[in-house]
Design an enzyme around this catalytic site. Structure first.
Site, PDB file in Angstrom:
ATOM      1  N   CYS A 179      32.700  40.349  50.886  1.00 19.41           N
ATOM      2  CA  CYS A 179      33.750  39.607  50.183  1.00 19.41           C
ATOM      3  C   CYS A 179      34.676  40.600  49.463  1.00 19.41           C
ATOM      4  O   CYS A 179      34.258  41.685  49.071  1.00 19.41           O
ATOM      5  CB  CYS A 179      33.130  38.649  49.168  1.00 19.41           C
ATOM      6  SG  CYS A 179      34.371  37.608  48.322  1.00 19.41           S
ATOM      7  N   ASP A 198      35.724  40.289  46.601  1.00 18.78           N
ATOM      8  CA  ASP A 198      35.413  40.232  45.169  1.00 18.78           C
ATOM      9  C   ASP A 198      35.208  41.641  44.588  1.00 18.78           C
ATOM     10  O   ASP A 198      34.447  42.435  45.134  1.00 18.78           O
ATOM     11  CB  ASP A 198      34.138  39.393  44.972  1.00 18.78           C
ATOM     12  CG  ASP A 198      33.914  39.019  43.522  1.00 18.78           C
ATOM     13  OD1 ASP A 198      33.774  39.946  42.681  1.00 18.78           O
ATOM     14  OD2 ASP A 198      33.878  37.819  43.201  1.00 18.78           O
ATOM     15  N   ARG A 214      33.603  42.701  42.231  1.00 20.22           N
ATOM     16  CA  ARG A 214      32.272  43.025  41.707  1.00 20.22           C
ATOM     17  C   ARG A 214      31.279  43.429  42.793  1.00 20.22           C
ATOM     18  O   ARG A 214      30.116  43.716  42.495  1.00 20.22           O
ATOM     19  CB  ARG A 214      31.721  41.809  40.948  1.00 20.22           C
ATOM     20  CG  ARG A 214      32.568  41.395  39.761  1.00 20.22           C
ATOM     21  CD  ARG A 214      32.203  40.002  39.278  1.00 20.22           C
ATOM     22  NE  ARG A 214      32.465  38.989  40.298  1.00 20.22           N
ATOM     23  CZ  ARG A 214      32.191  37.698  40.159  1.00 20.22           C
ATOM     24  NH1 ARG A 214      31.633  37.265  39.049  1.00 20.22           N
ATOM     25  NH2 ARG A 214      32.469  36.849  41.133  1.00 20.22           N
ATOM     26  N   HIS A 221      27.832  36.884  48.348  1.00 20.74           N
ATOM     27  CA  HIS A 221      27.356  37.062  46.971  1.00 20.74           C
ATOM     28  C   HIS A 221      27.331  35.725  46.247  1.00 20.74           C
ATOM     29  O   HIS A 221      28.199  34.874  46.465  1.00 20.74           O
ATOM     30  CB  HIS A 221      28.232  38.072  46.222  1.00 20.74           C
ATOM     31  CG  HIS A 221      29.634  37.607  45.979  1.00 20.74           C
ATOM     32  ND1 HIS A 221      30.059  37.125  44.764  1.00 20.74           N
ATOM     33  CD2 HIS A 221      30.707  37.508  46.797  1.00 20.74           C
ATOM     34  CE1 HIS A 221      31.333  36.782  44.853  1.00 20.74           C
ATOM     35  NE2 HIS A 221      31.757  36.997  46.079  1.00 20.74           N
ATOM     36  N   CYS A 258      30.348  33.175  44.551  1.00 16.84           N
ATOM     37  CA  CYS A 258      31.563  33.491  45.313  1.00 16.84           C
ATOM     38  C   CYS A 258      32.634  32.409  45.080  1.00 16.84           C
ATOM     39  O   CYS A 258      32.406  31.222  45.347  1.00 16.84           O
ATOM     40  CB  CYS A 258      31.229  33.586  46.795  1.00 16.84           C
ATOM     41  SG  CYS A 258      32.647  34.056  47.819  1.00 16.84           S
TER      42      CYS A 258
END
Ligand code: CO
Length: 211
Positions: free
Chosen positions: A43, A45, A47, A99, A102
């Site tokens: 992803c 993302d 993080r 994750h 998400c």
């Protein structure tokens, strides 16, 4: 903001100095080329930084990231990365890493209208629709999202297996393995979903290609 921006370039110089101190040939070796054993599909993302969470140095992981780690069979970006990784770099492992928490997956389970991204989220909604009944047996909303994160990862592993690229590679070699993982942003740990595919035998017949 300006200070923050400048600090990125300062950090880069510090990182280079540190790497050279550890190994004066660090960049000379990398400049010769890459032979990464892993393709990471994760992803976007912020993080979930691919290399960092698995302790992999530069040169070890070929990376493709998009919202909700989707494997969309008409996505030229994904297909190009996959083809290069499988047929030129000859990676041994393809890891789809989702994750928990998400945002893309959460949004797909609602009626929220975000904008252009709605059209990307549609791919996730299709997976949600296919698994709706199973997911709605789960009463706790957070647990339901987390379960869907896992189901979506498995679906994307299957989507990889359905591509002519992966099936073609399986016809020629037996060392290409597809894996599904979920990273927990709350504790940093990866859960291996243990859905590894090593050939096309578990695919529904309609998706098997005579290669
Ligand atoms: Co995400």
């Amino acid at each position: 903001m300006e200070n923050y921006y400048n600090s990125l370039l300062v950090n880069n110089k510090r990182w280079v100095a540190q790497k050279l101190e550890e190994d004066p040939d660090f960049f000379n070796k990398l400049a010769k080329g890459q032979k990464p054993p892993v393709l990471w599909i994760g992803c976007s993302d912020s993080r979930v930084p691919a290399n960092e969470i698995i302790g992999a140095p530069p040169g070890e992981v070929f990376v493709h990231r998009n919202i909700a780690n989707m494997v969309v069979h008409s996505d030229m970006n994904l297909l190009s990365v996959l083809d290069y990784a499988v047929n030129v770099l000859e990676v041994k492992h393809i890891i789809v890493c989702g994750h928990y928490g998400c945002g893309g997956v959460q949004t797909a389970m609602t009626n929220v209208h975000v904008g252009l991204i709605d059209n990307w989220i549609r791919h996730i909604k299709d997976v949600y629709r296919m698994n709706y009944d199973e997911l709605h047996v789960i009463q706790d909303a957070k647990a339901r999202v987390n379960r869907f994160v896992e189901i979506n990862v498995f679906e994307q592993v299957c989507n990889l297996a359905k591509t002519s690229i992966v099936q073609g590679a399986w016809e020629r070699r037996s060392d290409l393995h597809l894996h599904g993982w979920v990273y927990d942003v709350a504790d940093g740990l990866i859960k291996d979903l243990e859905v590894t595919l090593n050939d096309n035998s578990s695919l529904q017949n309609v998706y098997k290609l005579d290669i």
